[in-house]
Design an enzyme around this catalytic site. Structure first.
Site, PDB file in Angstrom:
ATOM      1  N   ASP A   1       0.857  -1.182   0.000  1.00  0.00           N
ATOM      2  CA  ASP A   1       0.000   0.000   0.000  1.00  0.00           C
ATOM      3  C   ASP A   1       0.903   1.246   0.000  1.00  0.00           C
ATOM      4  O   ASP A   1       2.139   1.150   0.081  1.00  0.00           O
ATOM      5  CB  ASP A   1      -0.942  -0.043   1.221  1.00  0.00           C
ATOM      6  CG  ASP A   1      -2.215   0.740   0.980  1.00  0.00           C
ATOM      7  OD1 ASP A   1      -3.260   0.391   1.546  1.00  0.00           O
ATOM      8  OD2 ASP A   1      -2.170   1.711   0.192  1.00  0.00           O
TER       9      ASP A   1
ATOM     10  N   GLU B   1     -10.829   6.243   3.985  1.00  0.00           N
ATOM     11  CA  GLU B   1      -9.872   5.663   4.916  1.00  0.00           C
ATOM     12  C   GLU B   1     -10.091   6.139   6.352  1.00  0.00           C
ATOM     13  O   GLU B   1     -11.233   6.351   6.769  1.00  0.00           O
ATOM     14  CB  GLU B   1      -8.450   5.926   4.407  1.00  0.00           C
ATOM     15  CG  GLU B   1      -8.249   5.380   2.983  1.00  0.00           C
ATOM     16  CD  GLU B   1      -6.821   5.372   2.518  1.00  0.00           C
ATOM     17  OE1 GLU B   1      -6.560   5.722   1.368  1.00  0.00           O
ATOM     18  OE2 GLU B   1      -5.946   4.982   3.309  1.00  0.00           O
TER      19      GLU B   1
HETATM   20  C1  GLC Z   1      -4.420   4.061  -0.179  1.00  0.00           C
HETATM   21  C2  GLC Z   1      -5.324   2.895   0.141  1.00  0.00           C
HETATM   22  C3  GLC Z   1      -5.369   1.849  -0.936  1.00  0.00           C
HETATM   23  C4  GLC Z   1      -5.109   2.478  -2.298  1.00  0.00           C
HETATM   24  C5  GLC Z   1      -3.698   3.039  -2.299  1.00  0.00           C
HETATM   25  C6  GLC Z   1      -3.381   3.776  -3.611  1.00  0.00           C
HETATM   26  O1  GLC Z   1      -3.771   4.529   0.986  1.00  0.00           O
HETATM   27  O2  GLC Z   1      -5.108   2.235   1.387  1.00  0.00           O
HETATM   28  O3  GLC Z   1      -6.666   1.243  -0.872  1.00  0.00           O
HETATM   29  O4  GLC Z   1      -5.229   1.485  -3.311  1.00  0.00           O
HETATM   30  O5  GLC Z   1      -3.456   3.918  -1.213  1.00  0.00           O
HETATM   31  O6  GLC Z   1      -4.181   4.916  -3.736  1.00  0.00           O
END
Ligand code: GLC
Length: 620
Positions: free
Chosen positions: A315, A510
């Site tokens: 992530d 989030e």
């Molecule tokens: C974010 C999320 C994830 C996403 C990634 C790219 O923090 O946790 O779901 O795919 O970053 O944007």
């Protein structure tokens, strides 16, 4: 047969031929080229020329990482510029561009935005979700984007979590069925031979089981979208810890392995079997151990035991949380089984650190080779070497009427009717007057929620589509006087047989959406009461990413509809409110009577039943 090999077989290559192609390419690659393939950079932190210079394997747009102006044509130009640079490298290994198309190609203004997953969970319609995957793939390929970080196959256990709406349901089997359907829809070849799209099952594993923590959160809220690379001190803290922000997201899931496998691993098995060739690891922990450094879960379980032969991507900046020393972060993540790192800013630092780690023996060359082999295998399976730039003619279909009809159908099927006293619904077309109140009744941004044009989403006319009010106006008869007031402050004598109030959560994504209290706010209650006093039958529409605590207000309400976060085609609500289509949606989560019945464990231990059980929904 593994998903990757199966996918290549569909293109006429045997497993052995795939392996030979990969090994032949790998044998020619330098450490710099291998390290570059393992590097994913966000689009505002790199120029196309640097993609070539550093042999970068992937570029992404974080939530809101949009070109300016934000148009489909500009998106395509941006992505193609990066790809053309990658194709100019010595071995011409194509890069793969990734986005969070989690409910349609939702960053792109003009793209169709579907209901968020919680609404699709309410639809329980596997065929519909597969078609959503197909439409999303076409709109992604119109901009030559070949990878989406979807489906989220989280199984949310605590409604206070800001990512509840990204989960289909608390029912693990339903999550697996719908996650597999989306993966099939995304991965199947696009009929115009524009190629296909990589699905990414996330966030591995048990992110939905993270527990509420009373201590102020330590993590800085990760940046997203079009932000410049922040200096550590600039990364913003949660805006309001008193609301409960960042008190559950990225937390620790405390459960035994049997429960983890039964509830949280099963949807990954379904999504991978359906064609997901990538998996994203979770920021969260399992019994105190960070997933990004969890060798047992990433390598022994997912790769060895389950035979997953695709790639695992981190992530956003997640490995930085593993250790104060960055080289240790890199070593722990790669040795645990991570194959590609979403850096996403300082790609030079990551690449130099990875090379140092190999030179110093912190990371074995064989581990790097295995990671690059997986990356190359996935790109081959995707057909990216054959067609690195998707068919431009697909641009014509982005946001087209046919795609919007699929989204409108999804909205209809996502609606759940929880109460319908006094024959309030369906509405008659002969009503002389109809009062409509609430900002969310006429606001595209509010009806789309988070991950819409920007990372967090925002109120306003953020993209094209149809609001709830526009749908009502288009469906009601011309003789009905429809009076709209965003704050329910109607003129003195305004009364009507029927009043509709749309209540909403302000958009979030989030941990910014973590909430200590899911009760209606005083402002929402006041709005509801204002309209209550002006109508004989009060209909409440909930625009929300999760069940809200509404027990006290329920006696004031004649009909209650939960519309979740419907996306751009909110005329689907009017289709059902006026009876052109039936209510068919069923709750994907039990609806708690009070905060005492949250999280799910508390509900199960509760002496009282929830207000409504998972699976409940009136038909009309
Ligand atoms: C974010 C999320 C994830 C996403 C990634 C790219 O923090 O946790 O779901 O795919 O970053 O944007």
């Amino acid at each position: 047969m593994t998903a990757t090999a199966e996918s290549k077989r569909q293109r006429g290559l045997s497993d052995a031929e795939v392996a030979r192609e990969v090994d032949h390419l790998l044998s020619q690659m330098t450490l710099e080229e291998k390290a570059g393939q393992m590097t994913m950079v966000e689009n505002n932190s790199i120029e196309p020329a640097q993609v070539a210079e550093y042999f970068i394997g992937s570029v992404l747009s974080g939530g809101g990482g949009n070109p300016t102006p934000n148009t489909p044509e500009n998106w395509r130009a941006m992505v193609c510029a990066f790809q053309k640079a990658a194709l100019e490298t010595r071995l011409a290994i194509p890069l793969v561009y990734g986005v969070d198309a989690v409910h349609g190609h939702n960053n792109v203004r003009g793209a169709v935005i579907f209901p968020h997953n919680i609404g699709l969970g309410a639809s329980r319609d596997v065929d519909l979700v597969e078609r959503i995957g197909q439409v999303t793939a076409r709109e992604l390929l119109a901009t030559s984007v070949h990878w989406t970080f979807a489906p989220s196959v989280s199984v949310p256990q605590d409604l206070r979590w800001g990512r509840t709406y990204e989960g289909y349901s608390a029912d693990s089997q339903l999550v697996g069925e719908l996650g597999a359907a989306l993966a099939r829809g995304l991965s199947g070849r696009c009929s115009d031979d524009g190629g296909s799209v990589l699905a990414c099952a996330k966030h591995y594993v048990a992110d939905g089981a993270a527990e509420w923590r009373e201590d102020p959160v330590a993590e800085d809220a990760p940046q997203q979208g079009s932000t410049a690379p922040p200096q550590d001190s600039e990364i913003p803290q949660a805006e309001d810890l008193s609301l409960g922000q960042w008190r559950i997201d990225q937390g620790d899931a405390r459960l035994d392995e049997a429960s983890l496998r039964e509830t949280h691993l099963a949807p990954y098995q379904a999504a991978i079997a359906a064609g997901a060739l990538t998996v994203m690891s979770s920021y969260s922990s399992w019994n105190g151990e960070k997933l990004h450094a969890h060798r047992y879960l990433l390598s022994d379980l997912l790769k060895s035991e389950l035979g997953f032969d695709g790639l695992i991507v981190t992530d956003w900046m997640a490995i930085n949380q593993l250790d104060p020393d960055y080289q240790q972060c890199v070593a722990q993540a790669l040795n645990a089984g991570i194959d590609m790192v979403m850096v996403p800013y300082d790609f030079r630092r990551f690449i130099s650190t990875l090379k140092a780690a190999v030179r110093q023996g912190d990371v074995a060359q064989e581990r790097v080779d295995d990671a690059v082999r997986r990356i190359l295998r996935v790109k081959l399976a995707l057909g990216l070497f054959d067609q690195p730039i998707a068919d431009k003619s697909l641009l014509e279909s982005l946001g087209c009427a046919a795609h919007r009809q699929v989204a409108r159908e999804a909205v209809r099927k996502s609606l759940v009717l929880l109460k319908n006293d006094n024959q309030s619904l369906p509405l008659s077309r002969d009503l002389p007057r109809l009062l409509v109140a609430g900002r969310a009744a006429d606001d595209i941004g509010l009806q789309c929620g988070g991950w819409s044009i920007t990372w967090q989403g925002e109120a306003g006319a953020t993209t094209t589509g149809t609001t709830i009010l526009q749908g009502i106006r288009a469906t009601a008869s011309d003789s009905t006087d429809i009076v709209f007031s965003p704050d329910g402050q109607f003129e003195d004598d305004a009364r009507a047989a029927v009043g509709i109030v749309a209540l909403h959560e302000e958009p979030y994504a989030e941990g910014f959406g973590d909430r200590a209290d899911l009760s209606l706010s005083p402002e929402e209650i006041a709005l509801l009461q204002r309209v209550r006093g002006r109508c004989d039958r009060l209909i409440v529409l909930l625009i929300t990413g999760r069940p809200r605590i509404i027990s006290e207000q329920l006696p004031l309400i004649d009909a209650l509809v939960v519309a979740w976060l419907p996306g751009t085609e909110a005329d689907g609500l009017a289709d059902v409110l006026f009876g052109d289509c039936p209510f068919t949606g069923k709750l994907p989560f039990s609806w708690p009577r009070s905060m005492d019945q949250i999280p799910l464990a508390a509900l199960r231990a509760s002496a009282e039943a929830p207000l409504w059980e998972c699976g409940y929904g009136l038909t009309s």
